[in-house]
Design an enzyme around this catalytic site. Structure first.
Site, short mmCIF file in Angstrom:
data_model
loop_
_atom_site.label_atom_id
_atom_site.label_comp_id
_atom_site.label_asym_id
_atom_site.label_seq_id
_atom_site.Cartn_x
_atom_site.Cartn_y
_atom_site.Cartn_z
N THR A 138 0.82 -1.22 0.00
CA THR A 138 0.00 0.00 0.00
C THR A 138 0.85 1.26 0.00
O THR A 138 0.56 2.22 -0.72
CB THR A 138 -0.94 0.00 1.22
OG1 THR A 138 -1.81 -1.13 1.14
CG2 THR A 138 -1.77 1.27 1.28
N PRO A 168 -4.24 12.41 -5.37
CA PRO A 168 -3.58 11.10 -5.49
C PRO A 168 -4.54 9.92 -5.41
O PRO A 168 -4.33 8.92 -6.10
CB PRO A 168 -2.58 11.10 -4.33
CG PRO A 168 -3.05 12.16 -3.39
CD PRO A 168 -3.72 13.19 -4.23
N ASN A 179 -4.62 -3.26 -3.31
CA ASN A 179 -4.70 -4.71 -3.35
C ASN A 179 -4.74 -5.28 -4.76
O ASN A 179 -4.41 -6.45 -4.96
CB ASN A 179 -5.94 -5.18 -2.58
CG ASN A 179 -5.85 -4.87 -1.11
OD1 ASN A 179 -4.83 -4.40 -0.62
ND2 ASN A 179 -6.94 -5.11 -0.38
N HIS A 226 29.60 -40.81 -11.40
CA HIS A 226 29.97 -40.85 -9.97
C HIS A 226 31.35 -40.24 -9.76
O HIS A 226 32.04 -40.59 -8.80
CB HIS A 226 29.96 -42.29 -9.44
CG HIS A 226 28.66 -43.00 -9.64
ND1 HIS A 226 27.63 -42.97 -8.74
CD2 HIS A 226 28.23 -43.77 -10.68
CE1 HIS A 226 26.61 -43.69 -9.19
NE2 HIS A 226 26.95 -44.18 -10.38
N SER A 356 45.32 -14.76 -7.26
CA SER A 356 45.76 -14.90 -5.87
C SER A 356 46.61 -13.72 -5.47
O SER A 356 47.39 -13.19 -6.27
CB SER A 356 46.56 -16.20 -5.70
OG SER A 356 47.12 -16.28 -4.39
N LYS A 362 48.81 -17.45 -10.44
CA LYS A 362 47.61 -18.27 -10.31
C LYS A 362 46.43 -17.58 -10.99
O LYS A 362 46.20 -16.39 -10.83
CB LYS A 362 47.29 -18.51 -8.84
CG LYS A 362 46.27 -19.61 -8.60
CD LYS A 362 46.15 -19.91 -7.09
CE LYS A 362 45.34 -21.16 -6.83
NZ LYS A 362 43.96 -21.06 -7.32
#
EC number: 4.2.1.2
Length: 501
Positions: A138, A168, A179, A226, A356, A362
């Site tokens: 609201t 408004p 709503n 797996h 790194s 790296k």
């Protein structure tokens, strides 16, 4: 206390805290002589009374009161801007339709012009309210009403805060309730973001993955199930799975849109349409559709449209599945690119930045890390959206701001991460053919090709013995007297193990 006075008090308090943390006495004395300039204010009223608001802001008393009552999270937690822009579309549509039901065209034109400025983002600074407010939204609906009202008043040469000639509630909110307007804005906002950001981003990533699947279609590699060695496939086949995941992700998101395109506007307070005119709901939906270029329609049942947000829960369910796909794809590519010398090293990923602060040279799979973190966030949002969607009590769901905030965040994160992952990772992936071939030659699972010729038990014996002795399959096959080198070479050909015979 007014919103302006509170802001000034907070400024003074912060200044005092800085002094207390160690400023010199001279600085403190100097600060004590500093005068904080008083911001210009104007007075506005709501049904609770009069409040002071900043003179340079278009919002009014209800917005200021909400700022006082819901100091939760600060600017970072403001109502998502796509919702505000969606409200602008709705308010313009309502004003245009309401001219057919008694709204003065002069007022409607001013409202429409102000609403256009909301949609275009020109008035974003006038929407300070946070997500964490009333569960119906609201306060945000009234924030929009007040801003459009005052801007329209200004356009017509009136006085800000006077509510004349544009009120408004009576004019900007004519034939509406929070709503039904807030859920309408939710659907408009998400519909626009999904179509303009998410779907193009998913299609871009899908195309990039498809291009890699084609590029890698002749590279034979060892499969893994797996996380252990399995039978061969091509790298292109592996990437084709990612392509299909994206195809299905796009289809899932698109399949949710018909329910998302149903708008609650016209249901007003509880879904009955009290204080509207016959035809208003249909005309507003048609006008929103025209303004957005999306096929919005009026919801066939306004009671459901106010009390439940299953359509948005459904949308986020599709987004959650996209996140699941992103997690799998990002992890696969991350692990296939592990190394460069001591990992799988089947893929080389683009080197985008140093990895790194302590290990020189790296480089990390940062795009994979980013997209999988996004996936985790979206999965968390799924919980919030599910809880929010389940909290429709009787005629109204009261978790609306939470729901739309999380759906929009997930939409934005998935879209942006898909583009980033495409541009800075997928497009630059290179297959390390020599290493892929080396790993495949060392796999014991190539023995599976011998099953039809020597049986499962003999094939298992060869594999287990080779693993135990650290030898090759062909060495143990010959040593065990199960077959010859020629037979092994004839039957164990990775290129013949890629599909049904």
């Amino acid at each position: 206390m007014s919103a302006v006075s509170m802001l000034q008090g907070e400024m003074l308090a912060r200044g005092g805290a800085v002094i207390a943390r160690g400023a010199s006495l001279a600085t403190a004395r100097n600060f004590s002589r500093t005068t904080v300039p008083m911001a210009k204010i104007r007075k506005e009223r709501d049904t609770f009374g009069e409040l002071e608001v900043p003179a340079d802001k278009y919002y009014g008393a209800q917005t200021a009161r909400s700022q006082m009552n819901f100091k939760i999270g600060g600017p970072e937690e403001r109502m998502p801007i796509p919702v505000i822009h969606a409200f602008g579309i709705l308010k313009k549509a309502a004003a245009l339709v309401n001219t057919e039901f008694g709204l003065d065209k002069k007022l409607a034109d001013a409202i429409s012009q102000a609403a256009d400025e909301v949609v275009d983002g020109k008035l974003d600074e006038h929407f300070p309210l946070v997500t964490w407010q009333t569960g119906s939204g609201t306060q945000s609906n009234m924030n929009v009403n007040e801003v459009i009202s005052n801007r329209a008043i200004e356009i017509l040469g009136g006085e800000l805060g006077s509510k004349k000639p544009v009120h408004p509630n009576d004019h900007v909110n004519m034939s509406q309730s929070s709503n039904d307007t807030f859920p309408t804005a939710m659907h408009i906002a998400v519909g626009r973001e999904v179509n303009s950001r998410l779907l193009p981003a998913l299609k871009k990533l899908r195309t990039a993955l498809h291009n890699k699947a084609e590029e890698f279609k002749d590279i034979i590699k060892i499969g893994r199930t797996h996380t252990q060695d399995a039978v061969p496939l091509t790298l292109g086949q592996e990437f084709s799975a990612y392509v299909t995941q994206l195809d299905n992700s796009i289809a899932r998101v698109e399949s949710t849109l018909p329910r998302l395109y149903q708008l609650a506007a016209g249901g007003t307070a509880v879904g009955t349409g009290l204080n509207t005119r016959k035809g208003f709901a249909e005309k507003v939906a048609a006008t929103v559709s025209e303004l957005t270029g999306l096929p919005f329609v009026t919801a066939p049942n306004k009671f459901e449209a106010l009390a439940a947000h299953d359509a948005l829960v459904e949308v986020h369910g599709a987004l959650n599945t996209v996140a699941v796909s992103f997690m799998k794809i990002g992890n696969d590519i991350r692990f296939l690119g592990s190394g460069p010398r001591c990992g799988l090293g089947e893929l080389s990923l683009p080197e985008n930045e140093p990895g790194s602060s302590i290990m020189p040279g790296k480089v990390n799979p940062t795009q994979c890390e980013a997209i999988t973190m996004v996936a985790a966030q979206v999965m968390g949002n799924q919980v919030a959206v599910s809880v929010g969607g389940s909290n429709g009590h009787f005629e109204l769901n009261v978790f609306k701001p939470l729901i739309v905030r999380n759906v929009l965040q997930s939409t934005r994160l998935l879209a942006d991460s898909a583009v980033s992952f495409t541009d800075h990772c997928v497009d630059g992936i290179v297959a390390n053919k020599d290493n892929i071939a080396k790993i495949m030659r060392e796999s014991l699972m190539l023995v599976t090709a011998l099953n039809p010729h020597i049986g499962y038990d003999n094939a298992a014996k060869i594999a287990k013995t080779a693993h135990k002795n650290g030898t090759t399959l062909v060495q143990e096959a010959v040593k065990l007297g199960i077959l010859t080198e020629e037979q092994f070479a004839q039957w164990v050909k990775p290129e013949n193990m890629l599909g049904p015979k």
